[in-house]
Design a protein around this motif. Structure first.
Motif, PDB file in Angstrom:
ATOM      1  N   MET A 218     -64.706  70.215 -89.322  1.00 63.64           N
ATOM      2  CA  MET A 218     -65.725  69.713 -88.422  1.00 63.64           C
ATOM      3  C   MET A 218     -65.827  70.659 -87.227  1.00 63.64           C
ATOM      4  O   MET A 218     -64.854  70.860 -86.499  1.00 63.64           O
ATOM      5  N   SER A 219     -66.989  71.253 -87.053  1.00 62.86           N
ATOM      6  CA  SER A 219     -67.260  72.176 -85.948  1.00 62.86           C
ATOM      7  C   SER A 219     -68.382  71.585 -85.119  1.00 62.86           C
ATOM      8  O   SER A 219     -69.488  71.361 -85.628  1.00 62.86           O
ATOM      9  N   GLU A 220     -68.116  71.318 -83.835  1.00 62.96           N
ATOM     10  CA  GLU A 220     -69.079  70.621 -82.995  1.00 62.96           C
ATOM     11  C   GLU A 220     -69.305  71.396 -81.702  1.00 62.96           C
ATOM     12  O   GLU A 220     -68.356  71.833 -81.045  1.00 62.96           O
ATOM     13  N   THR A 295     -65.815  59.615 -89.861  1.00 68.26           N
ATOM     14  CA  THR A 295     -65.331  58.494 -89.048  1.00 68.26           C
ATOM     15  C   THR A 295     -64.663  58.974 -87.762  1.00 68.26           C
ATOM     16  O   THR A 295     -64.611  58.233 -86.784  1.00 68.26           O
ATOM     17  N   THR A 296     -64.162  60.212 -87.751  1.00 62.92           N
ATOM     18  CA  THR A 296     -63.625  60.772 -86.509  1.00 62.92           C
ATOM     19  C   THR A 296     -64.676  60.752 -85.417  1.00 62.92           C
ATOM     20  O   THR A 296     -64.395  60.398 -84.262  1.00 62.92           O
ATOM     21  N   ALA A 297     -65.916  61.136 -85.757  1.00 61.57           N
ATOM     22  CA  ALA A 297     -67.008  61.126 -84.783  1.00 61.57           C
ATOM     23  C   ALA A 297     -67.521  59.714 -84.534  1.00 61.57           C
ATOM     24  O   ALA A 297     -67.872  59.361 -83.402  1.00 61.57           O
ATOM     25  N   LEU A 298     -67.563  58.886 -85.574  1.00 63.84           N
ATOM     26  CA  LEU A 298     -68.046  57.511 -85.400  1.00 63.84           C
ATOM     27  C   LEU A 298     -67.107  56.691 -84.535  1.00 63.84           C
ATOM     28  O   LEU A 298     -67.518  55.690 -83.945  1.00 63.84           O
ATOM     29  N   GLY A 299     -65.843  57.085 -84.463  1.00 66.46           N
ATOM     30  CA  GLY A 299     -64.857  56.344 -83.687  1.00 66.46           C
ATOM     31  C   GLY A 299     -64.582  56.933 -82.324  1.00 66.46           C
ATOM     32  O   GLY A 299     -63.546  56.632 -81.725  1.00 66.46           O
TER      33      GLY A 299
END
Length: 416
Positions: A218-220, A295-299
């Motif tokens: 995941m790259s943000e 879910t890392t981003a959703l949480g």
């Protein structure tokens, strides 16, 4: 004066727990009486409801220089291991006034591994109930007569992951005392499983929803702006801060996920006594995500503050970590903080009372629960201030959502 003041101490760092003070801070002095260096080396022990009994070592070094606030340089090292085999190791370096310009740089590298992450599903009405876990296992062919029934039942709402992470963040103040521009890149790879075990727990709810364990990179990238009018970064007693940010993850950044997000957040600090020892602190956050997000981003929320929500030690205290997750998050918090004894710059005793609220939705066309459901938790805590920058607090949270079972937290910062 160079003053890009956002505190970027991570939520993971805040998990480090209370213990004995190991060393006095160093106190060589600058001309005029200011201390150029302040350092702490703390062996720590304690307990958190989410991660169990913990042992940690915390090292912090602050370098102060006239004309730079809240510090010139900061170096922080944390290593933590708990009785539930949760690991967290992080090295952070910050520099205010990079190249003599109004720039603040943060570089961080961390490694997180947990076999006891929480996953109860999406939306605001997940129950995490034993009855639903038993029904879910029976539907997959397990029965109470199986030798591994109790283990499967205990792991039903769990997931396991190992995650190395790199982060770079910049804050730029092109106009003194004006709007500051922010940029942050964060890259992390999720390895599904734990040491010696691959993939999600067999039969778990997480394995049913995400059979691959969401393994991938995941790259943000985040771009934003902030106005910071607090009188102190780590211990504000008056003023306000407000920020907005856009973030995105795409194959163009090398990511395995493709989503975009928006965050609007602010906090206000109102002194309730003339000496500003009694403070009312309030925070509000709106965080929205669109697209294919793990879910890392959703949480979590991503903007001026980067926190786990709703549930955990920063937002939703009293609720198990990450219990309520989704693309829609509207959050509110209130705290009363009282520095009841001691003098600034020395040891000060701290008492805290707080309440958290959240409105969580799965998606825009499928809210995933009751539209009018507001999640609420509350609690109290105690802590200490030490020197110019050190803060340690112990909180106990309660919520009807967890049948008022106490949740315990120890933190190295205020949540906001």
């Amino acid at each position: 004066r160079v003053d890009p003041r956002a505190d970027r101490t991570t939520a993971g760092a805040a998990t480090a727990t209370l213990g004995e003070v190991g060393e006095e801070p160093g106190v060589p002095t600058l001309q005029g009486g200011n201390e150029p260096y302040e350092w702490f080396l703390l062996p720590m022990v304690g307990f958190s409801s989410d991660i169990g009994f913990a042992g940690a070592l915390l090292g912090m070094l602050f370098h102060y220089e006239e004309g730079y606030e809240p510090f010139r340089d900061k170096l922080q090292l944390i290593t933590l291991l708990t009785s539930k085999l949760v690991q967290f190791h992080e090295l952070v370096y910050e520099r205010v006034g990079l190249f003599g310009q109004p720039l603040r740089l943060e570089l961080a590298a961390s490694f997180t591994a947990t076999p006891v992450g929480h996953y109860c599903g999406l939306g605001n009405q997940v129950t995490c109930s034993r009855e639903e876990a038993e029904e879910g296992l029976r539907s997959q062919g397990w029965t109470p007569s199986d030798d591994d029934w109790d283990q499967r039942l205990g792991d039903y709402y769990r997931f396991r992951v190992m995650r190395p992470l790199l982060r770079m963040a910049l804050r730029w103040a092109p106009v003194p005392d004006g709007i500051e521009l922010t940029m942050m890149w964060e890259g992390q790879y999720a390895f599904s499983g734990y040491v010696g075990e691959e993939g999600p727990y067999p039969g778990s709810l997480y394995a049913q929803d995400y059979p691959d364990g969401e393994e991938g990179f995941m790259s943000e990238l985040r771009l934003g702006a902030v106005m910071d009018r607090r009188n102190h970064e780590r211990r504000p007693s008056r003023g306000w801060v407000a920020g907005a940010a856009l973030r995105g993850s795409s194959f163009l950044l090398g990511s395995d996920w493709d989503y975009a997000g928006f965050n609007l957040a602010g906090a206000y600090y109102l002194p309730m006594s003339r000496n500003e020892r009694l403070v009312l602190a309030m925070r509000g956050v709106v965080d929205l995500i669109h697209g294919d997000a793990p879910t890392t981003a959703l949480g979590s929320i991503g903007g001026f503050w980067n926190d786990m929500a709703f549930g955990g030690q920063l937002i939703g205290r009293g609720v198990r970590g990450r219990r309520y997750i989704g693309r829609i998050k509207v959050l509110g918090q209130t705290e009363v903080r009282w520095a009841m004894w001691g003098e600034p710059g020395d040891f000060q005793g701290l008492l805290v009372a707080f309440a958290d609220a959240g409105w969580i939705g799965v998606d825009y066309d499928d809210f995933g629960g009751e539209l009018n459901q507001i999640l609420v938790s509350f609690g109290a805590g105690a802590g200490v201030y030490w020197g110019q920058s050190f803060l340690l607090r112990f909180d106990v949270g309660l919520s009807a959502l967890e049948d008022f079972e106490p949740q315990f937290y120890l933190s190295l910062k205020h949540p906001y």
